[in-house]
Design a protein around this motif. Structure first.
Motif, PDB file in Angstrom:
ATOM      1  N   GLN A  69      -2.073   6.455 -18.461  1.00  0.00           N
ATOM      2  CA  GLN A  69      -3.389   6.136 -17.949  1.00  0.00           C
ATOM      3  C   GLN A  69      -4.021   5.017 -18.753  1.00  0.00           C
ATOM      4  O   GLN A  69      -4.225   5.132 -19.955  1.00  0.00           O
ATOM      5  CB  GLN A  69      -4.294   7.363 -17.979  1.00  0.00           C
ATOM      6  N   ASN A  72      -8.297   2.572 -14.684  1.00  0.00           N
ATOM      7  CA  ASN A  72      -8.114   3.340 -13.456  1.00  0.00           C
ATOM      8  C   ASN A  72      -6.655   3.333 -12.970  1.00  0.00           C
ATOM      9  O   ASN A  72      -6.353   3.792 -11.889  1.00  0.00           O
ATOM     10  CB  ASN A  72      -9.032   2.816 -12.345  1.00  0.00           C
ATOM     11  N   PHE A  73      -5.787   2.784 -13.792  1.00  0.00           N
ATOM     12  CA  PHE A  73      -4.368   2.849 -13.466  1.00  0.00           C
ATOM     13  C   PHE A  73      -3.821   4.157 -14.038  1.00  0.00           C
ATOM     14  O   PHE A  73      -3.668   4.285 -15.246  1.00  0.00           O
ATOM     15  CB  PHE A  73      -3.647   1.641 -14.066  1.00  0.00           C
ATOM     16  N   PRO A  75      -0.957   6.456 -12.666  1.00  0.00           N
ATOM     17  CA  PRO A  75       0.088   7.087 -11.843  1.00  0.00           C
ATOM     18  C   PRO A  75       0.562   8.368 -12.507  1.00  0.00           C
ATOM     19  O   PRO A  75       0.607   8.461 -13.728  1.00  0.00           O
ATOM     20  CB  PRO A  75       1.194   6.036 -11.825  1.00  0.00           C
ATOM     21  N   ASN A 135       3.628   8.390  -5.660  1.00  0.00           N
ATOM     22  CA  ASN A 135       3.094   7.059  -5.920  1.00  0.00           C
ATOM     23  C   ASN A 135       4.237   6.071  -6.053  1.00  0.00           C
ATOM     24  O   ASN A 135       5.385   6.450  -6.320  1.00  0.00           O
ATOM     25  CB  ASN A 135       2.209   7.051  -7.171  1.00  0.00           C
ATOM     26  N   PHE A 189      -1.678  -2.832  -6.369  1.00  0.00           N
ATOM     27  CA  PHE A 189      -2.602  -2.197  -7.308  1.00  0.00           C
ATOM     28  C   PHE A 189      -3.806  -3.089  -7.568  1.00  0.00           C
ATOM     29  O   PHE A 189      -4.951  -2.629  -7.600  1.00  0.00           O
ATOM     30  CB  PHE A 189      -1.921  -1.854  -8.626  1.00  0.00           C
ATOM     31  N   GLY A 193      -6.346  -0.892  -6.123  1.00  0.00           N
ATOM     32  CA  GLY A 193      -6.753  -0.031  -7.221  1.00  0.00           C
ATOM     33  C   GLY A 193      -6.004   1.282  -7.324  1.00  0.00           C
ATOM     34  O   GLY A 193      -6.386   2.144  -8.101  1.00  0.00           O
ATOM     35  N   THR A 194      -4.952   1.451  -6.570  1.00  0.00           N
ATOM     36  CA  THR A 194      -4.149   2.665  -6.716  1.00  0.00           C
ATOM     37  C   THR A 194      -2.742   2.392  -6.212  1.00  0.00           C
ATOM     38  O   THR A 194      -2.534   1.495  -5.389  1.00  0.00           O
ATOM     39  CB  THR A 194      -4.750   3.853  -5.943  1.00  0.00           C
ATOM     40  N   GLN A 196      -0.959   5.315  -5.487  1.00  0.00           N
ATOM     41  CA  GLN A 196      -0.654   6.575  -4.828  1.00  0.00           C
ATOM     42  C   GLN A 196      -0.553   6.315  -3.325  1.00  0.00           C
ATOM     43  O   GLN A 196      -1.508   5.827  -2.706  1.00  0.00           O
ATOM     44  CB  GLN A 196      -1.761   7.577  -5.132  1.00  0.00           C
ATOM     45  N   MET A 200      -3.468   4.847  -0.963  1.00  0.00           N
ATOM     46  CA  MET A 200      -3.287   3.400  -0.918  1.00  0.00           C
ATOM     47  C   MET A 200      -3.245   2.915   0.534  1.00  0.00           C
ATOM     48  O   MET A 200      -3.878   1.915   0.889  1.00  0.00           O
ATOM     49  CB  MET A 200      -1.992   3.039  -1.642  1.00  0.00           C
TER      50      MET A 200
END
Lengths: 618, 506
Positions: A69, A72-73, A75, A135, A189, A193-194, A196, A200
């Protein structure tokens, strides 16, 4: 049961680690039990999970831990199970178990029995993680993991440098695609921003509209990864060489599971591809061109495994075609049936090679129908399914793909009119498929015997063959519960003519193969022995000279540049500085040569200059 | 006091190890490994004692008391020079890496028949002391002192116990680092003088100098002074040419320390000094620095591929991997910097292991030339399997720390410059090319019929196991390291943004 899904990849993984740590010190029986048993247990768990899932019907997620982590990354080691996952899991563990069982006999004389099962189990674990990942980063872990295991298994017999070269080629070529895919991950990403997958795709849907540039680039980059792993144009060249590995490896990795990962990836992220219709069209075209190119090549090969390898490339081309025209379920359906019949064919080929003192040239075989009956029936059924003869599994899946292609009604660009052309191209591929697969059957199993088999397959080889025969026959009647995963496709409403042509084309192909390779009554030699025919054959035999092309424009320049620079040319600059220092040193030290005359002269000159300067200044 | 002791134990331990040679030739290595273990346990003992929350406190850049540990002793008060050590999460991670790899480097040369064992081990311990000093010094004068302290014993290690070309290699190493160190010294002095003219007091303290206003043109020059010193050490393209020679010629323990730890002082310097001291100048310079990073990634990988000497191949792979660090630092965001730090740690282990394998090969085969190897898996399956693991680590296989590092760097870089990311990502392909050719040339292929060699033994496998476990841990659960480093990064970000504002306001 669902909360225990982590056991599915863990069992083969643990078995693999134990086999690595014990480094071949275990008795062979135990190695076989661990190797095949761990995958078998996983298959049982998948069965239980599948049963439970049929009642539940809603996707299930499980997070084991947050992988890393940063901001905000974040996975996770998280799994996501929906119907698509269950289908993939069933294919991987089911077919995987049969191939492992087969391997316990196929590899029994090999001195590296333990290492073989260690790699195979590691592969299964990685492949399971790939399809269970929630993800894209965890998917990428599985993605690279299967690539590494493929590398290890292609080069399993490491003492022959040819195998080493094939394994490196397989890894590096797919790595080119993987790198594109990694860039796709960065882009997705950074934009959304994700990583997942489900959130996503939702974010992509709310952020972009169909036809935007960024989703197109992202889809294109993911497609890059997919064509690498699934051996599609232009990154398909590694797969035929990958046949250097043991044959069960080819069955598991290079037919049933890993090479279909690209199909899975596109199907899994179909929400993104729907936002990029042009890229989706490209997927269909890549599929079409690949299936044609590979089919022509398969027709001209003489090595039994290379024929099957090109056939695999070609069949995955059909899957890409299906994805490209939006027939998601049909693509996955063909993935499954192909896993059955191609694994069957590879295992059959393995049995032939195993019983014929490692002979792989089909023209040195012949007449094996009565000598290896189980293998003959396996090949016959496998080839029938591959050629999509009516009522075999391959028929149902390929038919769906062709009809979906015919019915493609796009809204923009070439997708408005290209549907029937895709269909026609698929038919050309289908007739070629029928010809090359029955060419194989007639040459290997009919005619006069050229090599005598020295053994018969035992039960551990025969049982998987028989089971795969059954699956190849009835697999077409399975109904995949994929309706909730993919957008619904309208029912086919094509004319009976189109349907009739689609059905009869493979039969015509078989007929041609029968006339040419069994009856020898079609005068094709006139063409094949002409200069044009020879040139074409050589061109197709070499896989449309793609290897040569890459060798000329990439491999040779790279090795050439690297070798030219080996001695660190930058050092010339630094050595130049050193020489400069040494030169000035030599020059200056000559002014102190110990000669009085020189000192006196220079002092006088110095004085003169000094006095002149002083006079000039004042 | 703990920080001072960390260094003193190693310095004194080195002297004892040297002296202990009188007791027998096997004594120095025992003493050495004992000393480093004591140092490591000493630090771990402290770590076990502090509350876990303290690790997540953001250390204030102006106030060393908010750091994990600090120690200050007046040295030359007239010029504001003090013996000032401080440790935050970043230095903690790097000191731990140093000590662990220190143990491994001593084990790596356990069975090598080096003469003058005592002095050999002393030099190893002194190098470690210098490196730890570099990671802890918060006075720039003291920093420079340690920078030199670690250089001299390393030079001796290469010059005395190196291989056939040791004279050239050690001299090259010394001149490159010494010359670039001189540039840094000049920059440090100039910065102290600027600080004096602005405030009226002399100070070499990092905490004072951070807020020194430097006008823009000058800042560029001073930044370059620091930058070159650190990039030579890193090493970055085109200042890397000392490294292949030094690594190849150094004895195994020397290579392990050099690649595993010493290179990281360059990366550390960039993160700790170059960017925070001159944020504006560094920002202006970032495109060039990142370009050098990409050049290093690709150039190192291409040259690694063409090498025939096992050690040289590994050395060039370091050039390639350190290019990612340069990229991560100058992308200057959390993701990229975390990646850079992770790369420092992961590369420390993977390269140290590869150099140990190279050393073991040389000891057994008396050559490093891969053209004379081939098929070694057959003779040494354990070594082959271990080499395979580290080759895969080196090409960035997910599941090991190197992947986390490179992925984070590239992910962070993408937000800054997608095109550069695409160029740097080519390094993922070229890394596969050189790592796999290394396996092929040394371990695969036809075995030699008459070769009889011993596989890795118990001691070597244990050292390898430590590094394998460390890399897998970093690959599957890197969070502890990320959590230790994140507060430091947050603190550096606030320094940089406030400094940028003060400069901008003038």
């Amino acid at each position: 049961m669902l909360q225990n899904i982590w056991l599915i990849p863990l069992l083969p993984f643990v078995s693999s680690v134990l086999l690595i740590l014990t480094a071949g010190r275990l008795p062979r029986r135990l190695i076989a039990i661990m190797g095949a048993g761990s995958v078998g247990l996983s298959a049982l768990i998948v069965l239980a999970v599948g049963m439970q899932f049929m009642e539940l019907q809603t996707p299930y997620s499980l997070t084991l831990w947050v992988w890393m982590q940063v901001g905000n990354f974040a996975p996770g080691f998280s799994f996501y199970i929906d119907q698509l996952t269950v289908v993939m899991l069933s294919v991987i563990t089911g077919v995987g178990f049969l191939i492992h069982l087969y391997s316990t006999e196929f590899m029994q004389d090999d001195s590296d029995y333990s290492r073989y099962f260690a790699y195979m189990n590691m592969f299964v674990a990685a492949m399971l993680i790939l399809v269970m990942a929630d993800n894209l980063l965890l998917l990428y872990l599985g993605w690279e993991g299967v690539g590494v295991c493929s590398y290890l298994l292609v080069g399993f017999w490491y003492k022959d440098p040819v195998n080493g070269a094939a394994s490196r080629k397989a890894f590096v070529v797919t790595r080119v695609g993987d790198t594109a895919m990694a860039l796709g991950l960065f882009l997705l990403f950074t934009e959304l921003g994700t990583l997942q997958i489900q959130p996503m795709l939702e974010a992509a849907n709310s952020r972009w509209v169909t036809g935007d540039t960024i989703p197109a680039i992202a889809a294109l980059l993911l497609l890059g990864g997919a064509v690498g792993k699934s051996a599609q144009l232009p990154l398909h060249t590694w797969l035929p060489d990958a046949m250097a590995g043991p044959t069960p490896v080819s069955a598991l990795i290079h037919a049933a599971t890993m090479v279909t990962a690209g199909v899975y990836l596109i199907a899994r992220t179909h929400g993104l591809f729907l936002l990029a219709p042009d890229v989706l069209m490209l997927v269909a075209l890549v599929g079409l061109f690949t299936l044609l190119l590979a089919a022509f090549t398969a027709l001209n090969q003489t090595d039994i495994k290379r024929i099957l390898a090109y056939s695999t490339i070609s069949q995955i081309g059909y899957m890409f075609l299906a994805l490209g025209v939006g027939a998601w379920s049909a693509g996955i359906f063909h993935l499954m049936t192909h896993a059955f019949f191609k694994a069957l064919l590879f295992l059959g080929a393995g049995a032939v090679v195993h019983c014929l003192h490692h002979e792989q040239n089909i023209f040195k075989m012949g007449g094996l129908r009565s000598k290896l009956p189980i293998v003959f029936w396996s090949f016959l059924i496998g080839s029938a399914a591959l050629a999509a003869l009516p009522f075999t599994s391959g028929f149902f899946s390929k038919d769906q793909i062709l009809l979906s292609a015919f019915e493609l009604h796009g809204t923009t660009g070439i997708s408005l009119w290209i549907g029937p052309w895709l269909w026609a191209g698929g038919l050309v591929g289908a007739i070629l498929t029928a010809i090359y697969s029955f060419r194989l059957v007639f040459i290997v199993f009919y005619g006069e015997a050229k090599t005598e088999p020295d053994r018969q397959p035992g039960w551990r080889m025969a049982a998987p063959l028989s089971l795969l025969c059954i699956l190849s026959l009835i697999g077409g009647y399975f109904v995949l519960p994929l309706a909730s995963v993919f957008p619904t496709v309208a029912q086919h409403q094509v004319s009976h003519l189109v349907e009739g042509i689609s059905i009869s084309i493979p039969l015509i192909g078989v007929l041609i193969a029968w006339l040419v390779y069994y009856k020898h009554s079609l005068p094709v030699e006139g063409f094949t022995e002409s200069s044009l025919g020879k040139a074409l054959r050589n061109f197709w035999y070499s896989g449309w000279a793609m290897d040569k092309l890459y060798d000329t424009i990439i491999v040779k320049p790279y090795t050439g540049t690297a070798n030219a620079m080996r001695g660190e040319w930058l050092d010339r600059i630094y050595h130049g500085i050193v020489s400069l220092c040494q030169g000035s040193h030599a020059l200056l030290s000559r002014t102190q040569g110990g000669k009085m005359r020189w000192y006196a002269t220079s002092m006088v000159f110095g004085l003169i200059i000094l006095v002149t300067l002083l006079g000039w200044v004042s | 006091m703990l920080l001072l002791n960390l260094i003193l134990i190693l310095l004194v331990g080195g002297a004892i190890a040297w002296w202990s040679e009188r007791l027998g030739t096997h004594w120095p290595r025992l003493v050495a490994v004992f000393v480093v273990l004591v140092d490591l346990l000493y630090l771990l003992n402290y770590l076990a004692g502090i509350p876990i929350e303290q690790l997540s406190v953001v250390p204030a850049a102006s106030d060393p008391s908010s750091w994990l540990l600090a120690y200050q002793l007046d040295w030359i008060p007239r010029f504001g020079i003090s013996f000032h050590l401080a440790m935050d999460g970043l230095s903690l991670v790097l000191v731990l890496l140093t000590l662990v790899l220190g143990v491994i480097s001593i084990i790596s040369s356990w069975n090598e028949k080096n003469d003058r064992q005592g002095f050999f081990q002393a030099n190893i311990l002194w190098t470690l002391a210098g490196v730890i000093g570099v990671f802890l010094a918060m006075d720039l004068f003291l920093f420079f002192l340690f920078w030199e302290v670690m250089l001299v014993p390393m030079y001796l290690l290469i010059a005395i116990w190196g291989h056939e070309g040791k004279a050239y290699a050690s001299m090259k190493f010394f001149i490159f680092t010494q010359f670039s160190g001189l540039l840094m010294l000049l920059a440090i002095l100039a910065l102290a003088i600027l600080h004096h003219s602005a405030t009226g007091v002399y100070s070499f303290s990092y905490f004072d100098l951070l807020s020194t206003p430097v006008e823009n043109g000058m800042a560029h020059w001073l930044m370059l002074g620091f930058f070159i010193a650190f990039v030579v050490k890193l090493p970055g393209f085109p200042f890397h040419t000392w490294l292949p020679d030094a690594h190849t010629q150094a004895p195994t323990a020397g290579s392990v320390i050099l690649a595993g730890i010493l290179l990281k002082t360059g990366a550390y310097g960039l993160i700790r000094f170059t960017v925070p001291l001159f944020p504006e100048a560094a920002l202006d310079f970032a495109p060039i620095a990142m370009f050098l990073g990409i050049a290093g990634v690709i150039y190192g990988a291409v040259l690694a591929f063409s090498q025939t000497d096992f050690k040289r191949l590994v050395a060039y792979s370091s050039v390639s991997h350190m290019g990612f660090v340069l990229l991560g630092v100058f992308a200057w965001n959390s993701l990229a910097l975390q990646g850079a730090v992770m790369q420092m740690v992961a590369h420390g282990f993977s390269t140290a292991a590869l150099f140990m394998i190279a050393g073991a090969l040389q000891q057994r085969l008396h050559t490093r030339d891969m053209r004379e190897m081939g098929g070694l898996w057959h003779h040494m399956p354990r070594m082959g399997a271990v080499a395979l693991f580290f080759a895969l680590a080196s090409l960035g296989m997910p599941g090991v720390g190197n992947f986390v590092a490179e992925f984070l760097v590239l992910l962070g870089l993408f937000a800054v410059n997608p095109w550069m990311t695409a160029a740097a990502a080519l390094g993922l392909i070229t890394a596969a090319v050189y790592s796999l050719i290394m396996m092929q040339r040394a371990f695969y292929g036809k075995p030699k019929a008459d070769l009889v060699v011993a596989d890795f033994g118990w001691l070597e496998m244990n050292a390898m196991a430590i590094m394998i476990i460390a890399l897998i841990w970093l690959g599957l659960y890197p969070q502890p390291v990320l959590d230790m480093v994140q507060p430091v990064l947050d603190s550096l970000f606030s320094v940089v943004s406030s400094n940028s504002i003060t400069v901008g306001a003038q």
